[in-house]
Motif scaffolding. Sequence first.
Motif, short mmCIF file in Angstrom:
data_model
loop_
_atom_site.label_atom_id
_atom_site.label_comp_id
_atom_site.label_asym_id
_atom_site.label_seq_id
_atom_site.Cartn_x
_atom_site.Cartn_y
_atom_site.Cartn_z
N SER A 173 0.82 -1.21 0.00
CA SER A 173 0.00 0.00 0.00
C SER A 173 0.86 1.26 0.00
O SER A 173 0.52 2.26 -0.65
N ARG A 233 -9.91 1.80 -4.67
CA ARG A 233 -8.73 2.65 -4.76
C ARG A 233 -9.05 3.95 -5.51
O ARG A 233 -8.59 5.03 -5.12
N LEU A 244 -5.53 -1.63 1.40
CA LEU A 244 -5.75 -0.73 0.28
C LEU A 244 -5.25 -1.31 -1.04
O LEU A 244 -5.96 -1.30 -2.05
#
Length: 288
Positions: free
Chosen positions: A25, A137, A128
């Motif tokens: 991430s 995202r 994420l």
Amino acid sequence: MKLAGKSVAVVAPAGVPDMEHVEHSIALLESWGLRVQVGAHVRDRYRYHAGKHEDRAADLHRALTDPSVDIVWIARGGYGSVYCLHALPPDVPCAKTVVGFSDATALFGALHGMPNVRVIHGPTLNGLATKHDDASRDSMLAELREERAAPVPLQRLHGSGTSRVEGRLAGGNITVLASLAGTQWQARCDGAIVLLEDVTELAYRIDRSMMQLREAGVFDGARAFVLGDFIRCPLPDNADFTLHDMLVDLLKPYDVPIYAGFPFGHGTRNHAWTYGAHAVLEGEQLVR
């Protein structure tokens, strides 16, 4: 917000993050033009928390008060943010955006409304880049840039389909909201469109948390309810009702519209939204 060159501080006020997921991430954030620094104790472990309470709180306090930090990003949910609430600074000296969800719901009531603080309910760095989809995202990136979000179609469960409802967005994880009921950090939902989700809770436990929130007056003055995802929240064997049936029964006394279908929570799609932002429910869609 223009993202290029903005600074992100990664903090872990709750559960132990998987650093492999976090590193993926961080690489994604850097590809967005962000500069990332990891808190001193993010890699620590104390029982089921990401380090000792005072260390987690110190990382959070430091990130919120450091003028060089623009965005404070929660590494993982789990449990433990409540231990950091007493250590939150009385004021934040310069503009900060705080990103998280799940257990970070405990931070929202304490931080929302504080000058210079914007709270985004969105994916933690534990998922994420690896657990959520491209749409999640994209929504996170758009929210950071403060771009207008596309309308989200919803399913009306209760109330008039012709009514237009306006309000600020509030809510989060039901179990965490219930755990704060009766404390100084109890959520306030008057004038709000309340978004609710949960994960790995049996139906009767969600019922119990909802009753706690009702009896504590947390939902008093709410203008509408929007249900998100309820991941791994099983019903009793041979149940002749759905989870939505149960939640509608619990929320009907407020006599406001109830919708489902907003894709946020612990599923693959975790649509980002800004806590306290103005929104409109009209034509069975949420417009922000």
